[in-house]
Design a protein around this motif. Structure first.
Motif, PDB file in Angstrom:
ATOM      1  N   GLY A 207       0.800  -1.233   0.000  1.00  0.00           N
ATOM      2  CA  GLY A 207       0.000   0.000   0.000  1.00  0.00           C
ATOM      3  C   GLY A 207       0.826   1.272   0.000  1.00  0.00           C
ATOM      4  O   GLY A 207       0.262   2.373  -0.004  1.00  0.00           O
ATOM      5  N   HIS A 208       2.137   1.161   0.016  1.00  0.00           N
ATOM      6  CA  HIS A 208       3.025   2.337   0.085  1.00  0.00           C
ATOM      7  C   HIS A 208       3.923   2.389  -1.153  1.00  0.00           C
ATOM      8  O   HIS A 208       4.229   1.349  -1.759  1.00  0.00           O
ATOM      9  N   GLY A 209       4.380   3.614  -1.470  1.00  0.00           N
ATOM     10  CA  GLY A 209       5.329   3.779  -2.573  1.00  0.00           C
ATOM     11  C   GLY A 209       4.803   3.124  -3.836  1.00  0.00           C
ATOM     12  O   GLY A 209       3.672   3.370  -4.254  1.00  0.00           O
ATOM     13  N   ARG A 210       5.608   2.240  -4.420  1.00  0.00           N
ATOM     14  CA  ARG A 210       5.199   1.573  -5.658  1.00  0.00           C
ATOM     15  C   ARG A 210       4.711   0.152  -5.435  1.00  0.00           C
ATOM     16  O   ARG A 210       4.603  -0.615  -6.384  1.00  0.00           O
ATOM     17  N   SER A 211       4.499  -0.220  -4.168  1.00  0.00           N
ATOM     18  CA  SER A 211       4.000  -1.573  -3.894  1.00  0.00           C
ATOM     19  C   SER A 211       2.482  -1.626  -4.002  1.00  0.00           C
ATOM     20  O   SER A 211       1.791  -0.635  -3.768  1.00  0.00           O
ATOM     21  N   GLU A 212       1.982  -2.820  -4.305  1.00  0.00           N
ATOM     22  CA  GLU A 212       0.536  -3.033  -4.385  1.00  0.00           C
ATOM     23  C   GLU A 212      -0.067  -3.168  -2.991  1.00  0.00           C
ATOM     24  O   GLU A 212       0.670  -3.311  -2.016  1.00  0.00           O
ATOM     25  N   GLY A 213      -1.378  -3.205  -2.947  1.00  0.00           N
ATOM     26  CA  GLY A 213      -2.073  -3.591  -1.715  1.00  0.00           C
ATOM     27  C   GLY A 213      -2.756  -2.430  -1.030  1.00  0.00           C
ATOM     28  O   GLY A 213      -2.570  -1.266  -1.380  1.00  0.00           O
ATOM     29  N   ASP A 214      -3.562  -2.800  -0.017  1.00  0.00           N
ATOM     30  CA  ASP A 214      -4.364  -1.836   0.737  1.00  0.00           C
ATOM     31  C   ASP A 214      -3.702  -1.440   2.040  1.00  0.00           C
ATOM     32  O   ASP A 214      -4.299  -0.734   2.847  1.00  0.00           O
ATOM     33  N   GLY A 215      -2.510  -1.958   2.301  1.00  0.00           N
ATOM     34  CA  GLY A 215      -1.905  -1.747   3.613  1.00  0.00           C
ATOM     35  C   GLY A 215      -2.514  -2.710   4.620  1.00  0.00           C
ATOM     36  O   GLY A 215      -3.407  -3.489   4.287  1.00  0.00           O
ATOM     37  N   CYS A 216      -2.015  -2.651   5.847  1.00  0.00           N
ATOM     38  CA  CYS A 216      -2.491  -3.558   6.904  1.00  0.00           C
ATOM     39  C   CYS A 216      -3.013  -2.712   8.067  1.00  0.00           C
ATOM     40  O   CYS A 216      -2.699  -1.530   8.168  1.00  0.00           O
ATOM     41  N   LYS A 217      -3.763  -3.365   8.942  1.00  0.00           N
ATOM     42  CA  LYS A 217      -4.278  -2.650  10.118  1.00  0.00           C
ATOM     43  C   LYS A 217      -3.626  -3.127  11.405  1.00  0.00           C
ATOM     44  O   LYS A 217      -3.999  -2.709  12.494  1.00  0.00           O
TER      45      LYS A 217
ATOM     46  N   GLU B 103      -5.907  16.154   4.619  1.00  0.00           N
ATOM     47  CA  GLU B 103      -4.870  17.153   4.283  1.00  0.00           C
ATOM     48  C   GLU B 103      -4.397  17.873   5.560  1.00  0.00           C
ATOM     49  O   GLU B 103      -3.204  18.106   5.754  1.00  0.00           O
ATOM     50  N   GLY B 104      -5.336  18.169   6.468  1.00  0.00           N
ATOM     51  CA  GLY B 104      -4.972  18.781   7.747  1.00  0.00           C
ATOM     52  C   GLY B 104      -4.112  17.830   8.576  1.00  0.00           C
ATOM     53  O   GLY B 104      -3.152  18.245   9.244  1.00  0.00           O
ATOM     54  N   ALA B 105      -4.449  16.537   8.531  1.00  0.00           N
ATOM     55  CA  ALA B 105      -3.677  15.544   9.291  1.00  0.00           C
ATOM     56  C   ALA B 105      -2.270  15.412   8.724  1.00  0.00           C
ATOM     57  O   ALA B 105      -1.305  15.239   9.484  1.00  0.00           O
ATOM     58  N   VAL B 106      -2.140  15.511   7.409  1.00  0.00           N
ATOM     59  CA  VAL B 106      -0.803  15.454   6.789  1.00  0.00           C
ATOM     60  C   VAL B 106       0.041  16.613   7.325  1.00  0.00           C
ATOM     61  O   VAL B 106       1.214  16.436   7.688  1.00  0.00           O
ATOM     62  N   ASP B 107      -0.578  17.787   7.437  1.00  0.00           N
ATOM     63  CA  ASP B 107       0.148  18.952   7.992  1.00  0.00           C
ATOM     64  C   ASP B 107       0.544  18.698   9.443  1.00  0.00           C
ATOM     65  O   ASP B 107       1.665  18.995   9.862  1.00  0.00           O
TER      66      ASP B 107
ATOM     67  N   GLU C 153       8.703  18.261   2.383  1.00  0.00           N
ATOM     68  CA  GLU C 153       7.769  18.031   1.288  1.00  0.00           C
ATOM     69  C   GLU C 153       7.798  16.568   0.832  1.00  0.00           C
ATOM     70  O   GLU C 153       6.780  16.015   0.410  1.00  0.00           O
ATOM     71  N   LEU C 154       8.985  15.942   0.949  1.00  0.00           N
ATOM     72  CA  LEU C 154       9.119  14.519   0.620  1.00  0.00           C
ATOM     73  C   LEU C 154       8.201  13.689   1.519  1.00  0.00           C
ATOM     74  O   LEU C 154       7.513  12.766   1.065  1.00  0.00           O
ATOM     75  N   GLY C 155       8.190  14.041   2.805  1.00  0.00           N
ATOM     76  CA  GLY C 155       7.338  13.325   3.760  1.00  0.00           C
ATOM     77  C   GLY C 155       5.866  13.529   3.456  1.00  0.00           C
ATOM     78  O   GLY C 155       5.073  12.579   3.468  1.00  0.00           O
ATOM     79  N   ARG C 156       5.491  14.777   3.153  1.00  0.00           N
ATOM     80  CA  ARG C 156       4.092  15.063   2.791  1.00  0.00           C
ATOM     81  C   ARG C 156       3.672  14.251   1.571  1.00  0.00           C
ATOM     82  O   ARG C 156       2.581  13.691   1.521  1.00  0.00           O
ATOM     83  N   GLY C 157       4.562  14.232   0.571  1.00  0.00           N
ATOM     84  CA  GLY C 157       4.263  13.530  -0.688  1.00  0.00           C
ATOM     85  C   GLY C 157       4.024  12.044  -0.436  1.00  0.00           C
ATOM     86  O   GLY C 157       3.085  11.452  -1.002  1.00  0.00           O
ATOM     87  N   ALA C 158       4.835  11.432   0.419  1.00  0.00           N
ATOM     88  CA  ALA C 158       4.679   9.995   0.691  1.00  0.00           C
ATOM     89  C   ALA C 158       3.331   9.739   1.371  1.00  0.00           C
ATOM     90  O   ALA C 158       2.624   8.780   1.025  1.00  0.00           O
ATOM     91  N   LEU C 159       2.968  10.581   2.335  1.00  0.00           N
ATOM     92  CA  LEU C 159       1.688  10.407   3.035  1.00  0.00           C
ATOM     93  C   LEU C 159       0.518  10.533   2.048  1.00  0.00           C
ATOM     94  O   LEU C 159      -0.402   9.714   2.047  1.00  0.00           O
ATOM     95  N   ARG C 160       0.573  11.579   1.196  1.00  0.00           N
ATOM     96  CA  ARG C 160      -0.517  11.783   0.223  1.00  0.00           C
ATOM     97  C   ARG C 160      -0.587  10.603  -0.737  1.00  0.00           C
ATOM     98  O   ARG C 160      -1.673  10.145  -1.102  1.00  0.00           O
ATOM     99  N   ASN C 161       0.572  10.112  -1.147  1.00  0.00           N
ATOM    100  CA  ASN C 161       0.612   8.997  -2.097  1.00  0.00           C
ATOM    101  C   ASN C 161       0.001   7.739  -1.478  1.00  0.00           C
ATOM    102  O   ASN C 161      -0.730   6.999  -2.135  1.00  0.00           O
TER     103      ASN C 161
END
Ligand code: COA
Length: 258
Positions: free
Chosen positions: A57-67, A138-142, A159-167
């Motif tokens: 679920g992150h970067g270029r990997s597939e999936g929904d992430g885990c809980k 978006e507020g939480a990313v900030d 900004e790199l960190g923000r971009g990863a979270l948004r992605n």
């Protein structure tokens, strides 16, 4: 760069090859991060084979992430199987550090050493972050960005960190922070048998230095390196100091090669 098919979906990683019989270091990022949260000083560390993974679920990997942290730990074991690493040095940042502790406790034979960076044995999450992700991403990313970096950090790096979270997106990031919030191995640290390096910035607001001291005091074979004035993203804020700490740890713990 390679993808590998695992039961957790197709996972993306980068590989820097070192000597055949040298250590295999696997870098595991934190909640809503990516492989780019590791600086070149660590991704290309000399004399070490380094795998830098995007979690599901992150970067270029597939999936929904885990809980759950256990879910991510299972994904990392699938990754180790897929790339045929029998035993790894696992370095984890923040939630990645929780994953690394879980691997050392539940999959002991796959781990030779641990590096725990900006993390803790318990990772309760501020309700403002959890509620914010669900209601105003978006507020939480900030908010997360404000907590995560020391005041001296360059805006472009933040900004790199923000971009990863948004992605990663709200769904995956919420799952990660819920996983952190449920994580607690404070009573189990004596069961981590492998040599462990703990690294933490003294100005970390998400995983305060107290958490690192607790890890170092309760993991039997742990040593602590603190980075004065650094925040939660210590490895990007002070890459050379963190790389030096890891190099020193590997040199001290690895058997001599000749
Ligand atoms: N290592 C050592 N001590 C820890 C710990 C850890 N990993 N996690 C918690 N503790 C300690 C706390 O310092 C506290 O000690 P105190 O009673 O002496 O003050 C106690 O255990 C209970 O803390 P906690 O479990 O965090 O519950 P809380 O209700 O006191 O606080 C939060 C909850 C969310 C406000 C708090 O955890 C916090 O501010 N977290 C940091 C911000 C954040 O969201 N981080 C995200 C991590 S991914």
């Amino acid at each position: 760069m390679p993808h590998v098919r695992t039961p957790a979906g197709e996972l993306y990683y980068t590989l820097k090859r070192g000597p055949d019989h040298g250590p295999k270091l696997v870098l595991v990022h934190g909640a809503g991060g990516s492989r780019l949260h590791w600086p070149a000083e660590l991704r290309r560390m000399p004399d070490v084979t380094v795998y830098t993974l995007d979690l599901p679920g992150h970067g270029r990997s597939e999936g929904d992430g885990c809980k759950t942290v256990a879910g991510y730990a299972a994904a990392v074991v699938s990754f180790l199987d897929a790339v045929q690493i029998h035993e790894a040095v696992v370095a984890g940042h923040s939630m990645g550090g929780a994953i690394a502790q879980t691997l050392a406790l539940e999959h002991r034979h796959r781990i030779s050493m641990l590096v725990l960076i900006g993390t803790g044995a318990r990772l309760r999450v501020s309700p403002a972050i959890l509620q914010g992700i669900a209601s105003d991403f978006e507020g939480a990313v900030d908010l997360i960005t404000e907590y995560a970096w020391s005041s001296e950090t360059d805006a472009a790096v933040k900004e790199l960190g923000r971009g990863a979270l948004r992605n990663a997106g709200a769904h995956v990031v919420l799952g990660c922070f819920l996983a952190c919030d449920r994580f607690d191995v404070m009573d189990r640290l004596a069961g981590i048998e492998v040599p462990t390096l703990v690294v933490n910035g003294t100005a970390d607001e998400l995983t305060p230095i107290k958490y690192a001291r607790f890890l170092a005091d309760h993991i039997p074979r742990a040593r602590l390196v603190t980075v004065e004035g650094a925040g939660h993203m210590v490895m990007l804020e002070r890459p050379e100091e963190v790389a030096q700490a890891i190099r020193g740890f590997l040199t001290a713990e690895l058997p001599p090669t000749s």
